[in-house]
Design an enzyme around this catalytic site. Sequence first.
Site, PDB file in Angstrom:
ATOM      1  N   LYS A   1       0.839  -1.195   0.000  1.00  0.00           N
ATOM      2  CA  LYS A   1       0.000   0.000   0.000  1.00  0.00           C
ATOM      3  C   LYS A   1       0.877   1.249   0.000  1.00  0.00           C
ATOM      4  O   LYS A   1       1.495   1.599   1.001  1.00  0.00           O
ATOM      5  CB  LYS A   1      -0.917   0.062   1.220  1.00  0.00           C
TER       6      LYS A   1
ATOM      7  N   GLU B   1      10.862   1.958   9.368  1.00  0.00           N
ATOM      8  CA  GLU B   1      11.763   3.058   8.980  1.00  0.00           C
ATOM      9  C   GLU B   1      10.991   4.338   9.241  1.00  0.00           C
ATOM     10  O   GLU B   1      10.025   4.640   8.528  1.00  0.00           O
ATOM     11  CB  GLU B   1      12.139   2.949   7.498  1.00  0.00           C
TER      12      GLU B   1
ATOM     13  N   CYS C   1      13.451  11.764   5.455  1.00  0.00           N
ATOM     14  CA  CYS C   1      13.756  11.250   6.791  1.00  0.00           C
ATOM     15  C   CYS C   1      15.210  11.517   7.151  1.00  0.00           C
ATOM     16  O   CYS C   1      15.567  11.693   8.300  1.00  0.00           O
ATOM     17  CB  CYS C   1      13.461   9.755   6.847  1.00  0.00           C
TER      18      CYS C   1
ATOM     19  N   GLU D   1      10.878  16.751  14.138  1.00  0.00           N
ATOM     20  CA  GLU D   1      11.022  16.605  12.689  1.00  0.00           C
ATOM     21  C   GLU D   1      10.094  17.621  12.022  1.00  0.00           C
ATOM     22  O   GLU D   1       8.873  17.563  12.192  1.00  0.00           O
ATOM     23  CB  GLU D   1      10.642  15.186  12.269  1.00  0.00           C
TER      24      GLU D   1
HETATM   25  P1  NAD Z   1       2.599   8.566   7.446  1.00  0.00           P
HETATM   26  O1  NAD Z   1       3.035   7.836   8.651  1.00  0.00           O
HETATM   27  O2  NAD Z   1       1.526   9.580   7.579  1.00  0.00           O
HETATM   28  O3  NAD Z   1       2.081   7.548   6.326  1.00  0.00           O
HETATM   29  C1  NAD Z   1       2.906   6.488   5.858  1.00  0.00           C
HETATM   30  C2  NAD Z   1       2.018   5.403   5.286  1.00  0.00           C
HETATM   31  O4  NAD Z   1       1.240   4.839   6.351  1.00  0.00           O
HETATM   32  C3  NAD Z   1       1.008   5.879   4.247  1.00  0.00           C
HETATM   33  O5  NAD Z   1       0.883   4.893   3.241  1.00  0.00           O
HETATM   34  C4  NAD Z   1      -0.278   5.988   5.048  1.00  0.00           C
HETATM   35  O6  NAD Z   1      -1.446   5.842   4.262  1.00  0.00           O
HETATM   36  C5  NAD Z   1      -0.125   4.817   5.985  1.00  0.00           C
HETATM   37  N1  NAD Z   1      -0.931   4.902   7.212  1.00  0.00           N
HETATM   38  C6  NAD Z   1      -1.488   5.992   7.792  1.00  0.00           C
HETATM   39  N2  NAD Z   1      -2.162   5.642   8.916  1.00  0.00           N
HETATM   40  C7  NAD Z   1      -2.016   4.294   9.045  1.00  0.00           C
HETATM   41  C8  NAD Z   1      -2.430   3.339  10.013  1.00  0.00           C
HETATM   42  N3  NAD Z   1      -3.168   3.702  11.071  1.00  0.00           N
HETATM   43  N4  NAD Z   1      -2.050   2.052   9.842  1.00  0.00           N
HETATM   44  C9  NAD Z   1      -1.292   1.673   8.798  1.00  0.00           C
HETATM   45  N5  NAD Z   1      -0.869   2.532   7.835  1.00  0.00           N
HETATM   46  C10 NAD Z   1      -1.219   3.830   7.968  1.00  0.00           C
HETATM   47  O7  NAD Z   1       3.925   9.191   6.828  1.00  0.00           O
HETATM   48  P2  NAD Z   1       4.056  10.138   5.580  1.00  0.00           P
HETATM   49  O8  NAD Z   1       3.524  11.479   5.976  1.00  0.00           O
HETATM   50  O9  NAD Z   1       3.508   9.477   4.354  1.00  0.00           O
HETATM   51  O10 NAD Z   1       5.648  10.191   5.390  1.00  0.00           O
HETATM   52  C11 NAD Z   1       6.453  11.058   6.112  1.00  0.00           C
HETATM   53  C12 NAD Z   1       7.123  10.350   7.266  1.00  0.00           C
HETATM   54  O11 NAD Z   1       7.822   9.203   6.796  1.00  0.00           O
HETATM   55  C13 NAD Z   1       8.169  11.210   7.946  1.00  0.00           C
HETATM   56  O12 NAD Z   1       8.059  11.104   9.344  1.00  0.00           O
HETATM   57  C14 NAD Z   1       9.492  10.595   7.477  1.00  0.00           C
HETATM   58  O13 NAD Z   1      10.576  10.814   8.337  1.00  0.00           O
HETATM   59  C15 NAD Z   1       9.138   9.161   7.350  1.00  0.00           C
HETATM   60  N6  NAD Z   1      10.068   8.480   6.431  1.00  0.00           N
HETATM   61  C16 NAD Z   1      11.022   7.659   6.960  1.00  0.00           C
HETATM   62  C17 NAD Z   1      11.949   7.032   6.120  1.00  0.00           C
HETATM   63  C18 NAD Z   1      13.010   6.118   6.674  1.00  0.00           C
HETATM   64  O14 NAD Z   1      13.548   5.346   5.896  1.00  0.00           O
HETATM   65  N7  NAD Z   1      13.330   6.162   7.958  1.00  0.00           N
HETATM   66  C19 NAD Z   1      11.885   7.246   4.750  1.00  0.00           C
HETATM   67  C20 NAD Z   1      10.904   8.086   4.254  1.00  0.00           C
HETATM   68  C21 NAD Z   1       9.985   8.698   5.107  1.00  0.00           C
END
Ligand code: NAD
Length: 509
Positions: A194, A269, A303, A401
Amino acid sequence: MTAPIHFDPTRLAAALARTPGRYPLFIDGKSVEAADGRAIERIGPAHGVVVSRYAHAGPIELDRALAAARRAFDHGPWPKTTAAERARVLHRAADRIEADAELIATLDVLESGKPIAQARAEIAGAVDIWRYAAGLARDLHGDSTTAMGEHKLGIVLRDPIGVVSIITPWNFPFLIVSQKLPFALAAGCTAVVKPSEMTSASTLLLGEILAASGLPDGVCNILAGDGPGIGAPMTSDPRVDMVTFTGSTRVGKATMAAAAPTLKKVVMELGGKNAQVIFPDADMEAAIDAAVFGAFFNAGECCNAGSRLIVHRDCADAFTAGFIAAAARVRVGDPLDEATRVGSLISPQHFDLVTGHIDAARRAGADVVLGGGRLAAATGHFLAPTLVAAADPAMAIARDEVFGPVATLMRFDTPAEAAAIANGIDYGLSASVWSRDFDTCIGLSRQIRAGTIWTNTFMDGAAELPFGGFRQSGLGRELGRNAVADYTEEKTLHLHCGPRTAWWTPRAA
Ligand code: NAD
C-alpha cells in the site's frame, strides 16, 4: 523581492500526455477497479491540477488481496521456485523499470512536487536496488554445524517468512517500495503493498511490470487507499506474517501496536532529525555545500534531512555566512524544469505544518536568518529555504522533525558537547561529521547513536549498506547483505545419525 516562480505550461501538458492518468488496483495478477467505484483524485501539489485517479480499495479488495497473497504463499509456486528463477524475474522487472524510468519519474514528480532531475536519479537508484536484490536472491544460505559430536548434525534453513504487508510514504514513492518489495520477493515471500494515498501511481504501475516479468498471480498485490481503512487492517490481519512500514514515528507506533496481538515481525523506517557536526578544520566549502544539500534536498521532506547543523563556535559565523550565500543559489521552481533543485511541498496542509514550526520557533526566541516564508507562485506550495540560527538545543525547532526546507543551527565548544547535542533527541537515523582529523571523525562517529554516520559527505547511499534507525527512528534495517534474509525465518533441523543413547528403556542385549 524575488520574481514569482515561472511555469512553462507546455512542460506540464507534455508530462500529462505521457502518463496514463488512471490507475487500477492490482490483485491476484489482474488490474481491477474498486467494487464500490470509489476513486482517489490526486491534485499535483506544484501545478494544482488533477494528475492521477486511482481506484480506492475497500474492504472487498483488501480481503481479496490478502487472500490472494496467502494462497500464493501457501499453495503457489513462488516460495518453492529456485533462486535462479526468482532472480530472473527480478532482473526482468529491473529492465522494465529502467525502460519505463522516464514515465515513473514523471509520475513521482507530478504527484509529489519533487524535481525531475532528482526523480530520475531516484528511479536509476531503484533499478540498481532491484538488480542487487536479484543478486542476493542467489546467495541466500542457511547454516550448518558438526560441532555437536559425531552423531549429531545441525542444519539451519532459511524459509521465506510468508505474507508481507508493505506500507510506504509519499516522499520517495518508487524508491522506498524498491527498498522492500524486491527483497521480499527474492526471499520467496508474497506481498500486499500500500503506497501513500497521495503518491500511488508509480507503485500501481509496478503491477503490470511484475506480471509482464513473469511473477506468478497473487505473489504481489497492490492497493491504493487510506491509512486507517486499508493500511491498519494490513497490519493486524492474521493472514499477514510480517509488516514492513516506512512513515512517521506516530503511525509506526500505531502499526506496532496493531501488529502485536498476532505477534508479527515488524520492520520500521521512521522519522529523523539528523545532525551535521562541523569542526573548524573541515573542508568548509564542501561542508557548506553538503549542509545545504542535506537541509533542502527533496524540499527537506526527507527522513535523512540534515536539519540540525551543529557547528563549532570558532567557525560558526563563517559557516552561517557561507550557508546563507550557498542557499541563495539553490534553484526553487517548477519541478518539471531540469534546473530545479527544490520543488513544492506535498500539500497545503503540510505547508501550514512546516510554517507553523517556523512561527513557533520565532515565538520561542530563535532567529530566522534566511527564508521563512512562501515564495510567490501561481500554483503550488513553495517555501523559501530557511535557516534558524542561534537556536537552543532544547527548543522544539531543534528537536522535532519539521519535514520541510528548514535547517536549525546550534553552536558547540567541545566534541563531548557536540555528541550530547546530537544524541539529545528521540531520533537516531543518521548524522555526519566534518573534520580533516581522523580521531575527531571516528571518535565522534562512534559516540553518536544513529543508524548511518557519514564522514565528510552527506546522504550518500548504496544498496550494499544497511539503512535504518536507532531509537524512535525505527526498528530493523533495510538494504545491505542481510536484506533478503530479513524476510526469512530460521528453521533448525537437528539430526541424529547412528545409535541413539536411550533415555528410559535400554536396548535389549
Ligand atoms: P505517514 O506515517 O503519515 O504515512 C505512511 C504510510 O502509512 C502511508 O501509506 C499511510 O497511508 C499509511 N498509514 C497511515 N495511517 C495508518 C495506520 N493507522 N495504519 C497503517 N498505515 C497507515 O507518513 P508520511 O507522511 O507518508 O511520510 C512522512 C514520514 O515518513 C516522515 O516522518 C518521514 O521521516 C518518514 N520516512 C522515513 C523514512 C526512513 O527510511 N526512515 C523514509 C521516508 C519517510
